[in-house]
Write an enzyme that holds these catalytic residues in place. Structure first.
Site, mmCIF file in Angstrom:
data_model
loop_
_atom_site.group_PDB
_atom_site.id
_atom_site.type_symbol
_atom_site.label_atom_id
_atom_site.label_comp_id
_atom_site.label_asym_id
_atom_site.label_seq_id
_atom_site.Cartn_x
_atom_site.Cartn_y
_atom_site.Cartn_z
ATOM 1 C CE LYS A 85 43.649 -60.497 -39.394
ATOM 2 N NZ LYS A 85 43.270 -60.620 -40.811
ATOM 3 C CD GLN A 86 41.522 -54.007 -34.513
ATOM 4 O OE1 GLN A 86 41.721 -53.741 -35.704
ATOM 5 N NE2 GLN A 86 40.328 -53.900 -33.930
#
Length: 352
Positions: free
Chosen positions: A239-240
């Site tokens: 997740k970014q």
């Protein structure tokens, strides 16, 4: 042809985002999300049969089930920020059951939340929607505030409540990042041993990433490296935050980069910047999901849809959208979750 509602939400950016062709990293050279993702990628890995089943169950659930794309509903802001700041706009979400209900009604692949939220409702809902237990948090009540992540429970506890995955955050670049790295690596190893998938929130935290008034915490080159560190920990999904600029290495004059990153592998286009994030996730073998960001009010729907278009066209695996959905009436939250899922279901929104 994209539907008119999507074109209206994208507004003046519609052609810029929907017609863009990526000439930096060709789409045919990266591993794209697919219904056969587990068979294509994970079957050859060191993941156990139980972990493969957990990954498949996550990818098979909800409106995006069977597409290879993933829509996750995350609610950990009551700890990461405060219960008041997170839930005052819609106090029904102080009640953990409503968090899970929104994820189910919103057609999400899974719900990510705290030990407390998911543990309290596990017997009623663990078999109805995949649980993702967030195992560490920045509790943010200490004075002065500090950016650190602390473990809140055990991997065995997450397994006992029926979770299919665990999620953790590392603040890369922070003074505490080496300790967080060690803790999360050990936790992820145990999660895999017990048959759970792992999702890593790969965030940057250091005032040194701000130079001459420009914030490079979401620079493509720095977040790309954060992703590359995350997949090295054997995270199954990264997740970014969506990249908003580039050249963080150049501005901070710290670390190592290469001029080809800026001359050949990226441009200023947001889809190209996001594709560089995908490249750093082992060339797309590890799925990249981007964050939906904070709620700003009337612009939330357009911003969420824009993020989904960029992520999908870059080769990402999906979106993790929280505050934009739960800081409004439940029916509107469902509508927003469905709107971003529709991007991944829409064949006219192609890979750039």
């Amino acid at each position: 042809m994209p539907n008119q509602k999507l074109l209206d939400l994208l507004g003046d950016s519609a052609a810029y985002l929907l017609d863009h062709k990526c000439t930096t990293i060709d789409k045919n050279g990266i591993h794209l999300p697919a219904p056969t993702h587990v068979d294509d990628i994970w079957i050859n890995s060191n993941r156990s049969n139980q972990t493969l089943r957990s990954l498949q169950s996550l990818l098979d659930h909800g409106r995006l089930g069977g597409t290879g794309y993933c829509s996750i509903f995350p609610v950990d802001q009551g700890i990461e920020h405060s219960g008041g700041s997170a839930f005052a706009p819609n106090p029904i979400y102080f009640d953990p059951e409503n968090i899970i209900k929104l994820a189910i009604e919103g057609g999400c692949n899974g719900v990510a939340s705290t030990y407390g939220v998911l543990g309290l409702m596990s017997r009623k809902y663990a078999h109805k929607i995949p649980f993702i237990v967030k195992i560490n948090h920045n509790e943010f009540l200490s004075m002065p505030n500090r950016f650190d992540q602390t473990m809140f429970g055990t991997i065995k506890s997450a397994w006992n409540m029926g979770a299919v995955a665990v999620g953790a955050t590392i603040y890369w670049g922070s003074a505490e990042s080496s300790r967080q790295l060690k803790e999360v690596a050990e936790a992820f190893e145990m999660a895999h041993e017990l048959g759970m998938a792992t999702i890593l929130w790969c965030y940057l935290r250091n005032e040194g990433f701000k130079v001459d008034g420009v914030d490079y915490h979401t620079a493509a080159d720095l977040t790309g490296q954060a992703n590359h560190l995350g997949v090295t920990l054997q995270a199954d999904i990264i997740k970014q935050k969506l990249p908003t600029n580039n050249g963080g290495y150049l501005a901070t004059k710290h670390g190592k980069t290469n001029k080809l990153v800026y001359e050949k592998l990226t441009t200023d286009h947001p889809i190209d910047l996001c594709r560089y994030q995908v490249l750093n996730c082992y060339n797309g073998r590890i799925g990249l999901i981007n964050s939906g960001g904070e709620s700003k009010g009337a612009s939330d729907m357009a911003e969420a849809v824009t993020t989904a278009v960029i992520n999908k066209r870059a080769g990402g695996m999906g979106l993790i959208l929280g505050r934009k959905a739960f800081q409004r009436p439940m029916n509107e939250g469902i509508e927003m979750l469905n709107a971003i899922q529709d991007i991944y279901l829409d064949p006219s929104v192609t890979i750039a």
